[in-house]
Design a protein around this motif. Structure first.
Motif, PDB file in Angstrom:
ATOM      1  N   ARG A  39     -76.259 -73.390  65.967  1.00 50.41           N
ATOM      2  CA  ARG A  39     -76.589 -71.961  65.983  1.00 50.41           C
ATOM      3  C   ARG A  39     -77.471 -71.582  64.809  1.00 50.41           C
ATOM      4  NH1 ARG A  39     -70.987 -69.349  68.275  1.00 50.41           N
ATOM      5  NH2 ARG A  39     -71.360 -69.989  70.403  1.00 50.41           N
ATOM      6  N   THR A  42     -80.929 -72.828  65.668  1.00 48.52           N
ATOM      7  CA  THR A  42     -81.544 -71.954  66.672  1.00 48.52           C
ATOM      8  C   THR A  42     -82.063 -70.674  66.028  1.00 48.52           C
ATOM      9  OG1 THR A  42     -80.109 -72.841  68.390  1.00 48.52           O
ATOM     10  CG2 THR A  42     -81.126 -70.715  68.842  1.00 48.52           C
ATOM     11  N   SER A  45     -85.229 -71.405  64.204  1.00 45.47           N
ATOM     12  CA  SER A  45     -86.328 -71.550  65.159  1.00 45.47           C
ATOM     13  C   SER A  45     -86.857 -70.190  65.607  1.00 45.47           C
ATOM     14  CB  SER A  45     -85.876 -72.348  66.379  1.00 45.47           C
ATOM     15  OG  SER A  45     -85.599 -73.670  66.015  1.00 45.47           O
ATOM     16  N   GLN A  82     -84.843 -62.718  70.848  1.00 43.84           N
ATOM     17  CA  GLN A  82     -83.986 -63.873  70.577  1.00 43.84           C
ATOM     18  C   GLN A  82     -82.556 -63.460  70.217  1.00 43.84           C
ATOM     19  OE1 GLN A  82     -84.905 -67.105  70.875  1.00 43.84           O
ATOM     20  NE2 GLN A  82     -86.912 -66.471  71.588  1.00 43.84           N
TER      21      GLN A  82
END
Length: 147
Positions: A39, A42, A45, A82
């Motif tokens: 997580r 992510t 990113s 996101q």
């Protein structure tokens, strides 16, 4: 009969249950740490993507002021897409190359810094924040309209 009674009292069958319980707990903890690491990766990113999108948006603007405004708006939009909520978000844009004359190559640099609250990543029992920072540079069209 005495031997059988003695064997039952001194059996080691309970030790196996304890070993399984300890092993299962260790596996659950390791699995939880792996999910937490994924997580965080992510989220980092997402910050990278926000910096790329911000720099690209800024490079398409006609002047430095529009570049800064567009880049910040685009970075926030990407992070919202996101579903990443930053405790502190900073979008810094270097649009100084818009002052260069037409025909000269210039670049826009967008830097996105996000303090990611670890609790928002659904990691139970972990508090604090992780700072993710990403920088991206995009070329300005050297023959495009500049003001």
């Amino acid at each position: 009969m005495t031997t059988r009674l003695h064997d039952l009292r001194h059996s080691e069958r309970g030790d196996m249950n304890i070993e399984v319980a300890i092993g299962a707990t260790a596996l659950v903890v390791l699995f939880g740490l792996a999910i937490a690491a994924m997580r965080v990766e992510t989220a980092e990113s997402a910050v990278d993507e926000a910096a790329r999108a911000a720099a690209r948006t800024a490079s398409l603007a006609h002047d430095g002021d529009a570049a800064v405004a567009g880049a910040e708006q685009r970075a926030r939009a990407v992070l919202a897409e996101q579903r990443l909520a930053c405790a502190v978000l900073d979008v810094a844009v270097d649009a100084s190359d818009f002052a260069k004359p037409l025909g000269e190559t210039g670049y826009v640099t967008a830097t996105v810094t996000c303090d990611i609250p670890l609790g928002s990543l659904l990691i139970p029992g972990i508090g604090g924040t992780k700072t993710a920072r990403s920088e991206f540079r995009s070329p300005i069209d050297k023959y495009g309209a500049r003001r």
